[in-house]
Design a protein around this motif. Structure first.
Motif, PDB file in Angstrom:
ATOM      1  N   LEU A  55       0.870  -1.174   0.000  1.00 24.77           N
ATOM      2  CA  LEU A  55       0.000   0.000   0.000  1.00 24.77           C
ATOM      3  C   LEU A  55       0.905   1.222   0.000  1.00 24.77           C
ATOM      4  CD1 LEU A  55      -3.125   0.626   2.202  1.00 24.77           C
ATOM      5  CD2 LEU A  55      -1.274   2.303   2.202  1.00 24.77           C
ATOM      6  N   TRP A  57       1.550   5.576  -0.303  1.00 22.19           N
ATOM      7  CA  TRP A  57       0.952   6.863   0.039  1.00 22.19           C
ATOM      8  C   TRP A  57       2.003   7.952  -0.107  1.00 22.19           C
ATOM      9  CZ3 TRP A  57       2.181  10.476   3.828  1.00 22.19           C
ATOM     10  CH2 TRP A  57       1.240  11.497   4.037  1.00 22.19           C
ATOM     11  N   THR A  73      -2.794  14.510  -1.925  1.00 22.91           N
ATOM     12  CA  THR A  73      -3.285  13.215  -2.387  1.00 22.91           C
ATOM     13  C   THR A  73      -4.466  12.799  -1.514  1.00 22.91           C
ATOM     14  OG1 THR A  73      -1.711  12.031  -0.978  1.00 22.91           O
ATOM     15  CG2 THR A  73      -1.033  12.510  -3.226  1.00 22.91           C
ATOM     16  N   TYR A  76      -5.020   6.038  -1.592  1.00 20.80           N
ATOM     17  CA  TYR A  76      -3.865   5.151  -1.515  1.00 20.80           C
ATOM     18  C   TYR A  76      -3.722   4.346  -2.803  1.00 20.80           C
ATOM     19  CZ  TYR A  76      -3.807   6.017   3.534  1.00 20.80           C
ATOM     20  OH  TYR A  76      -3.741   6.606   4.763  1.00 20.80           O
ATOM     21  N   TYR A  78      -2.352   0.509  -4.389  1.00 22.96           N
ATOM     22  CA  TYR A  78      -2.187  -0.881  -3.987  1.00 22.96           C
ATOM     23  C   TYR A  78      -1.380  -1.624  -5.039  1.00 22.96           C
ATOM     24  CZ  TYR A  78      -5.996   0.449  -0.890  1.00 22.96           C
ATOM     25  OH  TYR A  78      -6.758   1.101   0.041  1.00 22.96           O
ATOM     26  N   ASN A 105       2.774  -0.548  -8.202  1.00 20.33           N
ATOM     27  CA  ASN A 105       1.723   0.052  -7.388  1.00 20.33           C
ATOM     28  C   ASN A 105       0.867   0.967  -8.257  1.00 20.33           C
ATOM     29  OD1 ASN A 105       0.682   2.400  -5.464  1.00 20.33           O
ATOM     30  ND2 ASN A 105       1.025   0.571  -4.202  1.00 20.33           N
ATOM     31  N   VAL A 108      -2.396   5.726  -6.179  1.00 22.42           N
ATOM     32  CA  VAL A 108      -2.194   6.959  -5.416  1.00 22.42           C
ATOM     33  C   VAL A 108      -2.788   8.099  -6.235  1.00 22.42           C
ATOM     34  CG1 VAL A 108      -0.515   8.561  -4.439  1.00 22.42           C
ATOM     35  CG2 VAL A 108      -0.097   6.096  -4.313  1.00 22.42           C
TER      36      VAL A 108
END
Length: 246
Positions: A55, A57, A73, A76, A78, A105, A108
Motif C-alpha cells: 500500500l 501513500w 493526495t 492510496y 495498492y 503500485n 495513489v
C-alpha cells in the motif's frame, strides 16, 4: 599366636619400604580433557526470495507550472513486489544482505480542481508506479521462547534497516481513465525499515514481516507538464524464504 606375631612383623617391615618406593615415584596430576562447548552458532551465506503485497501513500503532488502548485493526495495505491537477494549471517544474530525487488503500485491519487485548467484536466489523476529497488540491509535476529540461533534454531524475531536506490518508471491516468502515453523515469534515494517473525528449519529459514519502504522523490523535469511527488512511503506485508548453502 606365633603366626600372628610373624604376620605383624612382616607388615611392619613392609611399611618403610613402600613409603620409600612411593617417595621415589614422580607425581603427575591427572589430565582431564574438557571438550569445547558447541553453542550451535555458525556463520553461513544464503540466497533469499521474497514476495509482498503493498500500500503506497504520499502527502502531495507538486506541479510547478500551476498556481497553487501543490495538491494533496486523497487516495492510496495498492500493488505487489517480488525480489531476490544474497547475504551472510554471522551466527550471533547479525546478518547482512543485498536485495533487488521489482515493485508495482497503482492508485495513489490527487483530485485536481477546476482552477488548474487548462494546464491540468480537472478531476482525479492516478499514479502508476513501477520501480526496481536495490538495497543493502542489516538485521538482528533474536530467539523467541528460549529458541536460539543457528541451524534448526526454531522461532525467532528480527528487526532491520536498509538503504539504496530506486529506479522509478511512472505515469498517470487522466480523469477520463486513460493512461498517459508518456512514462517518466528517475533515480531516487530509497531506504527501508523491517520487523517480523520467522522459523529456522535448518537449511531453510522462512519469515513473515513488515517492510516500510521510503522513496525520496518521483520527478519528471523537462516534460510538458512537469510534476514531482516527494516522500513516497510504501507499506508492505512481506514473506521471505532463505536457503543456507554452506
Amino acid at each position: 599366636m606365633r603366626k600372628l606375631i610373624a604376620a605383624i612383623l612382616v607388615a611392619g617391615a613392609a611399611v618403610p619400604t613402600g613409603a620409600a618406593f612411593a617417595a621415589d615415584m614422580p607425581f603427575y596430576p591427572p589430565v582431564i580433557d574438557v571438550p569445547d562447548v558447541d553453542y550451535g552458532y555458525t556463520g553461513s551465506f544464503y540466497l533469499r526470495g521474497s514476495g509482498a503485497v503493498n500500500l503506497a501513500w504520499a502527502k502531495e503532488v507538486t506541479h510547478p507550472s500551476v498556481v497553487p502548485p501543490s495538491f494533496a493526495t486523497d487516495g492510496y495505491g495498492y500493488g505487489y513486489s517480488f525480489g531476490t537477494g544474497f547475504g551472510y549471517e554471522t551466527g550471533t544474530g547479525l546478518r547482512f544482505d543485498v536485495t533487488v525487488d521489482y515493485l508495482s503500485n497503482e492508485g495513489v491519487q490527487a483530485t485536481i480542481p477546476a482552477s488548474a485548467a487548462p494546464v491540468l484536466s480537472p478531476g482525479v489523476h492516478k499514479l502508476l508506479l513501477r520501480s526496481t529497488v536495490a538495497l543493502a540491509n542489516a538485521y538482528y535476529d533474536f530467539g523467541i521462547g528460549g529458541d536460539g540461533y543457528g541451524a534448526g534454531g526454531g522461532m525467532f524475531g528480527y528487526v532491520g534497516a536498509g538503504a539504496g536506490v530506486a529506479f522509478n518508471n511512472f505515469t498517470t491516468t487522466s480523469p477520463a481513465g486513460a493512461p498517459s502515453d508518456i512514462w517518466s523515469t528517475n533515480t531516487s534515494f530509497a531506504a527501508a525499515a523491517m520487523a517480523g517473525v520467522g522459523y529456522d528449519f535448518g537449511a531453510v529459514v522462512a519469515d513473515l514481516g513488515y517492510r516500510g519502504l521510503y522513496i525520496n522523490q518521483l520527478s519528471n523535469p523537462g516534460t510538458t507538464v512537469p510534476y514531482n511527488i516527494d516522500n513516497v512511503l510504501v507499506h508492505e506485508v512481506r514473506g521471505t524464504v532463505r536457503y543456507r548453502f554452506n
